[in-house]
Design a protein around this motif. Structure first.
Motif, PDB file in Angstrom:
ATOM      1  N   GLY A   6       9.820   5.748 -20.526  1.00 46.38           N
ATOM      2  CA  GLY A   6       8.630   6.249 -20.703  1.00 46.38           C
ATOM      3  C   GLY A   6       8.468   7.241 -21.907  1.00 46.38           C
ATOM      4  O   GLY A   6       7.507   7.248 -22.476  1.00 46.38           O
ATOM      5  N   LEU A   7       9.392   8.063 -22.012  1.00 46.16           N
ATOM      6  CA  LEU A   7       9.260   9.147 -23.321  1.00 46.16           C
ATOM      7  C   LEU A   7       9.312   8.432 -24.539  1.00 46.16           C
ATOM      8  O   LEU A   7       8.619   8.863 -25.336  1.00 46.16           O
ATOM      9  CB  LEU A   7      10.431  10.108 -23.172  1.00 46.16           C
ATOM     10  CG  LEU A   7      10.353  11.228 -22.057  1.00 46.16           C
ATOM     11  CD1 LEU A   7      11.449  12.068 -21.956  1.00 46.16           C
ATOM     12  CD2 LEU A   7       8.981  12.045 -22.231  1.00 46.16           C
ATOM     13  N   ALA A   8      10.175   7.466 -24.729  1.00 47.62           N
ATOM     14  CA  ALA A   8      10.226   6.606 -26.074  1.00 47.62           C
ATOM     15  C   ALA A   8       8.774   6.045 -26.246  1.00 47.62           C
ATOM     16  O   ALA A   8       8.343   5.825 -27.418  1.00 47.62           O
ATOM     17  CB  ALA A   8      11.274   5.691 -26.011  1.00 47.62           C
ATOM     18  N   SER A   9       8.224   5.304 -25.123  1.00 46.17           N
ATOM     19  CA  SER A   9       7.121   4.765 -25.529  1.00 46.17           C
ATOM     20  C   SER A   9       5.822   5.666 -25.569  1.00 46.17           C
ATOM     21  O   SER A   9       4.864   5.348 -26.360  1.00 46.17           O
ATOM     22  CB  SER A   9       6.653   4.172 -23.975  1.00 46.17           C
ATOM     23  OG  SER A   9       7.545   3.096 -23.515  1.00 46.17           O
TER      24      SER A   9
ATOM     25  N   PHE B 137       7.262  -0.746 -32.364  1.00 48.69           N
ATOM     26  CA  PHE B 137       8.349  -0.246 -31.636  1.00 48.69           C
ATOM     27  C   PHE B 137       8.084  -0.154 -30.010  1.00 48.69           C
ATOM     28  O   PHE B 137       9.232  -0.532 -29.263  1.00 48.69           O
ATOM     29  CB  PHE B 137       8.728   0.952 -32.149  1.00 48.69           C
ATOM     30  CG  PHE B 137      10.250   1.496 -31.644  1.00 48.69           C
ATOM     31  CD1 PHE B 137      11.294   0.801 -32.092  1.00 48.69           C
ATOM     32  CD2 PHE B 137      10.195   2.592 -30.965  1.00 48.69           C
ATOM     33  CE1 PHE B 137      12.663   1.310 -31.179  1.00 48.69           C
ATOM     34  CE2 PHE B 137      11.373   3.027 -30.243  1.00 48.69           C
ATOM     35  CZ  PHE B 137      12.819   2.405 -30.602  1.00 48.69           C
ATOM     36  N   GLY B 138       6.841   0.305 -29.545  1.00 47.57           N
ATOM     37  CA  GLY B 138       6.637   0.354 -28.165  1.00 47.57           C
ATOM     38  C   GLY B 138       6.410  -1.067 -27.642  1.00 47.57           C
ATOM     39  O   GLY B 138       7.088  -1.264 -26.439  1.00 47.57           O
ATOM     40  N   GLY B 139       6.130  -2.261 -28.347  1.00 53.73           N
ATOM     41  CA  GLY B 139       6.146  -3.457 -27.887  1.00 53.73           C
ATOM     42  C   GLY B 139       7.490  -3.875 -27.892  1.00 53.73           C
ATOM     43  O   GLY B 139       8.229  -4.671 -26.923  1.00 53.73           O
ATOM     44  N   CYS B 140       8.659  -3.369 -28.476  1.00 53.68           N
ATOM     45  CA  CYS B 140       9.875  -3.732 -28.527  1.00 53.68           C
ATOM     46  C   CYS B 140      10.653  -3.100 -27.325  1.00 53.68           C
ATOM     47  O   CYS B 140      11.585  -3.959 -26.476  1.00 53.68           O
ATOM     48  CB  CYS B 140      10.723  -3.345 -29.778  1.00 53.68           C
ATOM     49  SG  CYS B 140      10.457  -4.260 -31.505  1.00 53.68           S
TER      50      CYS B 140
ATOM     51  N   GLY C 114       4.855  -0.087 -16.820  1.00 54.28           N
ATOM     52  CA  GLY C 114       4.245   1.214 -17.250  1.00 54.28           C
ATOM     53  C   GLY C 114       4.571   1.568 -18.783  1.00 54.28           C
ATOM     54  O   GLY C 114       3.791   2.284 -19.434  1.00 54.28           O
ATOM     55  N   SER C 115       5.679   1.167 -19.402  1.00 54.43           N
ATOM     56  CA  SER C 115       5.699   1.354 -21.011  1.00 54.43           C
ATOM     57  C   SER C 115       4.496   0.515 -21.617  1.00 54.43           C
ATOM     58  O   SER C 115       4.011   1.313 -22.574  1.00 54.43           O
ATOM     59  CB  SER C 115       7.129   0.823 -21.314  1.00 54.43           C
ATOM     60  OG  SER C 115       8.179   1.679 -20.620  1.00 54.43           O
ATOM     61  N   ALA C 116       4.139  -0.628 -21.341  1.00 55.75           N
ATOM     62  CA  ALA C 116       3.091  -1.290 -21.742  1.00 55.75           C
ATOM     63  C   ALA C 116       1.894  -0.561 -21.770  1.00 55.75           C
ATOM     64  O   ALA C 116       1.085  -0.506 -22.827  1.00 55.75           O
ATOM     65  CB  ALA C 116       2.995  -2.778 -21.234  1.00 55.75           C
ATOM     66  N   ALA C 117       1.587  -0.166 -20.610  1.00 60.59           N
ATOM     67  CA  ALA C 117       0.295   0.580 -20.326  1.00 60.59           C
ATOM     68  C   ALA C 117       0.127   2.044 -21.133  1.00 60.59           C
ATOM     69  O   ALA C 117      -0.710   2.266 -21.890  1.00 60.59           O
ATOM     70  CB  ALA C 117       0.314   1.109 -18.796  1.00 60.59           C
ATOM     71  N   ILE C 118       1.537   2.623 -21.118  1.00 55.07           N
ATOM     72  CA  ILE C 118       1.602   3.918 -22.225  1.00 55.07           C
ATOM     73  C   ILE C 118       1.275   3.443 -23.564  1.00 55.07           C
ATOM     74  O   ILE C 118       0.535   4.184 -24.390  1.00 55.07           O
ATOM     75  CB  ILE C 118       2.901   4.519 -21.945  1.00 55.07           C
ATOM     76  CG1 ILE C 118       2.998   5.051 -20.673  1.00 55.07           C
ATOM     77  CG2 ILE C 118       3.084   5.511 -23.128  1.00 55.07           C
ATOM     78  CD1 ILE C 118       4.500   5.342 -20.117  1.00 55.07           C
TER      79      ILE C 118
ATOM     80  N   LYS D 270      -1.946   4.456 -25.994  1.00 55.23           N
ATOM     81  CA  LYS D 270      -1.745   5.502 -26.801  1.00 55.23           C
ATOM     82  C   LYS D 270      -2.478   4.654 -28.138  1.00 55.23           C
ATOM     83  O   LYS D 270      -2.993   5.362 -28.825  1.00 55.23           O
ATOM     84  CB  LYS D 270      -0.280   5.749 -27.150  1.00 55.23           C
ATOM     85  CG  LYS D 270      -0.095   6.628 -28.495  1.00 55.23           C
ATOM     86  CD  LYS D 270       1.293   6.890 -28.803  1.00 55.23           C
ATOM     87  CE  LYS D 270       1.663   7.480 -29.836  1.00 55.23           C
ATOM     88  NZ  LYS D 270       2.753   7.668 -30.273  1.00 55.23           N
ATOM     89  N   ASN D 271      -2.299   3.693 -28.385  1.00 54.08           N
ATOM     90  CA  ASN D 271      -2.530   2.711 -29.458  1.00 54.08           C
ATOM     91  C   ASN D 271      -4.467   2.604 -29.364  1.00 54.08           C
ATOM     92  O   ASN D 271      -5.009   2.632 -30.429  1.00 54.08           O
ATOM     93  CB  ASN D 271      -2.091   1.555 -29.886  1.00 54.08           C
ATOM     94  CG  ASN D 271      -0.779   1.899 -30.097  1.00 54.08           C
ATOM     95  OD1 ASN D 271      -0.357   2.374 -31.346  1.00 54.08           O
ATOM     96  ND2 ASN D 271       0.369   1.871 -29.411  1.00 54.08           N
ATOM     97  N   ILE D 272      -4.683   2.320 -28.118  1.00 53.81           N
ATOM     98  CA  ILE D 272      -6.319   2.234 -28.261  1.00 53.81           C
ATOM     99  C   ILE D 272      -6.983   3.647 -28.476  1.00 53.81           C
ATOM    100  O   ILE D 272      -8.136   3.606 -28.882  1.00 53.81           O
ATOM    101  CB  ILE D 272      -6.599   1.810 -26.494  1.00 53.81           C
ATOM    102  CG1 ILE D 272      -6.300   0.150 -26.487  1.00 53.81           C
ATOM    103  CG2 ILE D 272      -8.134   1.957 -26.566  1.00 53.81           C
ATOM    104  CD1 ILE D 272      -6.394  -0.213 -25.231  1.00 53.81           C
ATOM    105  N   ALA D 273      -6.385   4.622 -27.894  1.00 61.15           N
ATOM    106  CA  ALA D 273      -6.745   5.970 -27.979  1.00 61.15           C
ATOM    107  C   ALA D 273      -6.981   6.401 -29.675  1.00 61.15           C
ATOM    108  O   ALA D 273      -7.640   7.335 -30.057  1.00 61.15           O
ATOM    109  CB  ALA D 273      -5.938   6.964 -27.256  1.00 61.15           C
TER     110      ALA D 273
END
Length: 168
Positions: A117-120, A127-130, A156-160, A164-167
């Motif tokens: 979660g924190l890494a995401s 990297f988030g996709g990875c 959950g990680s995908a949502a984060i 983050k990237n949409i924002a």
């Protein structure tokens, strides 16, 4: 390699085919990056600047990605996907080295959720996709409620990462 993998399982063991499924396209991107590096002409000002940025990123902190530069995009994809598969490799090898054939404890489950979660939160889309891919590979490689929880962590990680990237 599959027989070695199957004899050395733990709570962070991925489904083994996900490793090859990750490396194959990653190697193609790396080949494109190396080709771009090799074919660039340092005598051309634009290409010299890109070469300097590529060389700098190999030995220092990776700067922001320039989405108008193929070299910059390739540099980011290559470096971040290697880091992404490195997370999976570290988790798998570390868990097998110290906790072979052991199920996930409550501590492992909490640390996994918090860590990913924190890494995401701190990751870009590459990297988030990875990280999401790593969690899916782990989920498919496990069974029972631990598999379900890893799948939930992946969602959950995908949502984060997406939020983050949409924002931005």
């Amino acid at each position: 390699m599959l027989d070695v993998h199957n004899k050395n399982l733990s709570f962070w063991s991925p489904q083994p085919h996900f490793i090859g499924g990750f490396f194959f396209p990653q190697q193609l991107v790396q080949l494109a990056w190396l080709y771009r590096l090799w074919k660039s002409d340092p005598q051309r000002p634009n290409e010299k600047k890109e070469l300097d940025q590529m060389a700098y990123s190999m030995v220092a902190k990776l700067g922001p990605m320039n989405s108008n530069s193929t070299s910059s995009i390739l540099t980011h994809v290559v470096s971040k996907t290697f880091a992404g598969i490195g997370v999976l490799d570290l988790l798998h090898n570390g868990s097998v080295a110290f906790f072979k054939d052991q199920p996930a404890t409550t501590t492992v489950k909490v640390v996994t959720g918090l860590g990913f979660g924190l890494a995401s939160v701190g990751s870009d889309w590459i990297f988030g996709g990875c990280l999401v891919y790593d969690l899916v590979a782990l989920a498919v490689g496990q069974s029972g409620s631990w598999r379900t929880l890893l799948g939930a962590y992946a969602v959950g990680s995908a949502a984060i990462v997406a939020a983050k990237n949409i924002a931005r």
